[in-house]
Scaffold this active site. Sequence first.
Site, PDB file in Angstrom:
ATOM      1  N   CYS A  79       0.962  -1.238   0.302  1.00  0.00           N
ATOM      2  CA  CYS A  79       0.212   0.431   0.198  1.00  0.00           C
ATOM      3  C   CYS A  79       0.867   1.455   0.085  1.00  0.00           C
ATOM      4  O   CYS A  79       0.625   2.381  -0.472  1.00  0.00           O
ATOM      5  CB  CYS A  79      -0.325  -0.362   1.166  1.00  0.00           C
ATOM      6  SG  CYS A  79      -1.312  -1.256   0.998  1.00  0.00           S
ATOM      7  N   CYS A  82       1.524   3.511  -2.948  1.00  0.00           N
ATOM      8  CA  CYS A  82       0.512   4.840  -3.666  1.00  0.00           C
ATOM      9  C   CYS A  82      -0.090   5.475  -2.600  1.00  0.00           C
ATOM     10  O   CYS A  82      -0.613   6.612  -3.168  1.00  0.00           O
ATOM     11  CB  CYS A  82      -0.847   3.519  -4.249  1.00  0.00           C
ATOM     12  SG  CYS A  82      -1.103   2.882  -5.512  1.00  0.00           S
ATOM     13  N   HIS A  83       0.084   4.986  -1.745  1.00  0.00           N
ATOM     14  CA  HIS A  83      -1.086   6.169  -0.229  1.00  0.00           C
ATOM     15  C   HIS A  83       0.038   6.803   0.640  1.00  0.00           C
ATOM     16  O   HIS A  83       0.318   7.288   1.810  1.00  0.00           O
ATOM     17  CB  HIS A  83      -2.036   5.238   1.180  1.00  0.00           C
ATOM     18  CG  HIS A  83      -2.994   4.187  -0.129  1.00  0.00           C
ATOM     19  ND1 HIS A  83      -3.916   5.384  -0.034  1.00  0.00           N
ATOM     20  CD2 HIS A  83      -3.514   3.490  -0.485  1.00  0.00           C
ATOM     21  CE1 HIS A  83      -5.025   4.550  -0.915  1.00  0.00           C
ATOM     22  NE2 HIS A  83      -4.406   3.453  -1.266  1.00  0.00           N
ATOM     23  N   MET A 120      -8.445   1.645  -6.638  1.00  0.00           N
ATOM     24  CA  MET A 120      -8.017   1.102  -5.717  1.00  0.00           C
ATOM     25  C   MET A 120      -8.579  -0.822  -6.045  1.00  0.00           C
ATOM     26  O   MET A 120      -9.396  -0.994  -6.464  1.00  0.00           O
ATOM     27  CB  MET A 120      -8.975   1.625  -4.676  1.00  0.00           C
ATOM     28  CG  MET A 120      -9.008   0.396  -3.188  1.00  0.00           C
ATOM     29  SD  MET A 120      -7.338   0.697  -2.421  1.00  0.00           S
ATOM     30  CE  MET A 120      -8.026  -0.286  -1.430  1.00  0.00           C
ATOM     31  N   HIS A 359       6.116  15.023 -11.016  1.00  0.00           N
ATOM     32  CA  HIS A 359       7.159  13.380 -10.935  1.00  0.00           C
ATOM     33  C   HIS A 359       8.144  13.566 -11.853  1.00  0.00           C
ATOM     34  O   HIS A 359       9.493  14.136 -11.331  1.00  0.00           O
ATOM     35  CB  HIS A 359       5.550  12.663 -11.378  1.00  0.00           C
ATOM     36  CG  HIS A 359       6.281  11.018 -11.830  1.00  0.00           C
ATOM     37  ND1 HIS A 359       6.230  10.434 -10.501  1.00  0.00           N
ATOM     38  CD2 HIS A 359       6.476  10.664 -12.610  1.00  0.00           C
ATOM     39  CE1 HIS A 359       6.949   9.207 -10.603  1.00  0.00           C
ATOM     40  NE2 HIS A 359       7.171   8.959 -11.727  1.00  0.00           N
ATOM     41  N   HIS A 401       2.866  11.641 -17.577  1.00  0.00           N
ATOM     42  CA  HIS A 401       3.545  10.971 -17.930  1.00  0.00           C
ATOM     43  C   HIS A 401       4.884  10.599 -18.670  1.00  0.00           C
ATOM     44  O   HIS A 401       4.317   9.775 -19.591  1.00  0.00           O
ATOM     45  CB  HIS A 401       3.229   9.434 -17.220  1.00  0.00           C
ATOM     46  CG  HIS A 401       4.375   8.516 -16.443  1.00  0.00           C
ATOM     47  ND1 HIS A 401       5.413   8.189 -16.447  1.00  0.00           N
ATOM     48  CD2 HIS A 401       4.023   8.249 -14.907  1.00  0.00           C
ATOM     49  CE1 HIS A 401       6.303   7.564 -15.847  1.00  0.00           C
ATOM     50  NE2 HIS A 401       5.454   7.638 -14.865  1.00  0.00           N
TER      51      HIS A 401
END
Length: 575
Positions: A79, A82-83, A120, A359, A401
């Site tokens: 996890c 992402c979080h 998710m 990014h 991206h």
Amino acid sequence: MRVSRITFQPLALALAVASFGALAATDATKHPDDPASTAYEGTPSTVEPGSAKIVRSPGAPNLTDAEFEKAKEIYFQRCAGCHGVLRKGATGKPLTPDITQERGIDYLKAFISYGSPAGMPNWLTSGDLTEDEVELMAKYVMHEPPQPPEYSLEDMKATWEVVVPPEDRPTKQMNNLNLKNLFSVTLRDAGQIALIDGDTHEITHIINTGYAVHISRMSASGRYLFVIGRDALVNMVDLWMEEPDTVAKIKVGMEARSVETSKYKGYEDQFAIAGTYWPPQFVIMDGETLEPKKIVGTRGMTVGTQEYHPEPRVAAIVASHEHPEFIVNVKETGKIMLVNYEDLDNMNITTIDAARFLHDGGWDSSMRYFMTAANQSDKIAVVDSRDRNLAALVDVGKIPHPGRGANFEDPEHGPVWATSHLGDPTIQLIGTDPEGHPDKAWKVVRSLNGQGGGSLFIKTHPKSDNLYVDTALNPAEPVSQSVAVFDINNLEAGYDVLPIAEWADVGEGPKRVVQPEYNVAGDEVWFSVWNTQDLTSALVVVDDKTRELKKVIKDERLVTPTGKFNVYNTQHDVY
């Protein structure tokens, strides 16, 4: 052989609990059973779960010490990418107790079990977690997130090793390699890089590195190759040695993505810099030995809302050609730091407010303007490295991206820089010539439709008429296993599709095609056919003029090849 343009409809994402999007990850291209997708953001964190202290919170269900340890391990493995380590959110939404306790245990169990259309993963129905583990994770995220330890100068120095001192290194190139056409290829799951001769297409050396090497960068002189793994281990490789190998190494944190070297005139090869995800900081090092000199933390206030963020990770770093500076993207706060390295004891840092979730990015063709994606804000930030300010924020498609992007001359609009997107099929071209084409500068002047969303990299070359777009994270196999190629001189004609994975002929597996990279002459473009660790991967070399297969590089040592970096193009920022 050329494959005519074909169109694929994206697979519909039909997860069971659509109403749970409020907590979901916002990258709709992510799929729980897809190793390539999880490698993008959801890879296991390299932070050691046991290093994070247990924190119990009022109002949260009780967990035993053993349950806490198991939950921490699952969270850092599945996890955190992402979080975030502290669950403040990045690609995924925040999972802090003020949110999770309000939702309640039943909501969280259903959310974790079935996922959401926003991306998710459906951890229960995919088979990745059991019902007991789902309940454990629902309880765990209702507690305060445990924080791993910091990583100090003392910690770095304990890992620092000069394998070959500068005085013992050669004074000239001692091998016969054509360094300008050498490729550094990431062997992601092997913890290695392969040096491949671009003339012969043969592997010349395999060098052990850190876990999941993220990028390779060249020193200004073209002698030293710097690679950094997601475990924050930096290897400095001397390409002049008879047998190129690591001459210095250091672990700069617990998790990292970026490394760069000084390129401003008079400071070539003098400094190196590495940025970390945890702790949120960067370190400037000696450019010949990697001795750590200066650590700078990045915690601070976000742009716009001006809220304090405890985990703003360092994303892309580039070396300015206009000033003795590094340009540092701070992901979660949306700030770009211009770090002057003339005087490390009295360091001057200019901070530019851009947009959140910075990014990757690269230079425009003049190498004055840094074009960088704020991917969850759907914007490209343009930094004027000469005047040291924000030139523009450009609205683009969903989740840009670009890698380092692609520079070329649009037949109608003049010089442009292009980005592709994770979240939609568009390729958008931004004008980059404020003097010659002032009415086009910092605007999307053309939008093309590619094969679909899920693109990670877009690439061309000054000597090429082609623009290549991968779609490695698209859920449709025919799309993820091929690339779209546009004729720069006839963009409106659409794209052709090259069946790269089919040409590779590696057998079964996901066979995702990723990251076009040109050779030094600009007449070949290389692609990775990225399979799982236990299956066969390959590199495919395409003749850029004919768009036909030229060579398939297969070798049992090519374990999960991903990034490829031509020495000359990386050294001189050619893209």
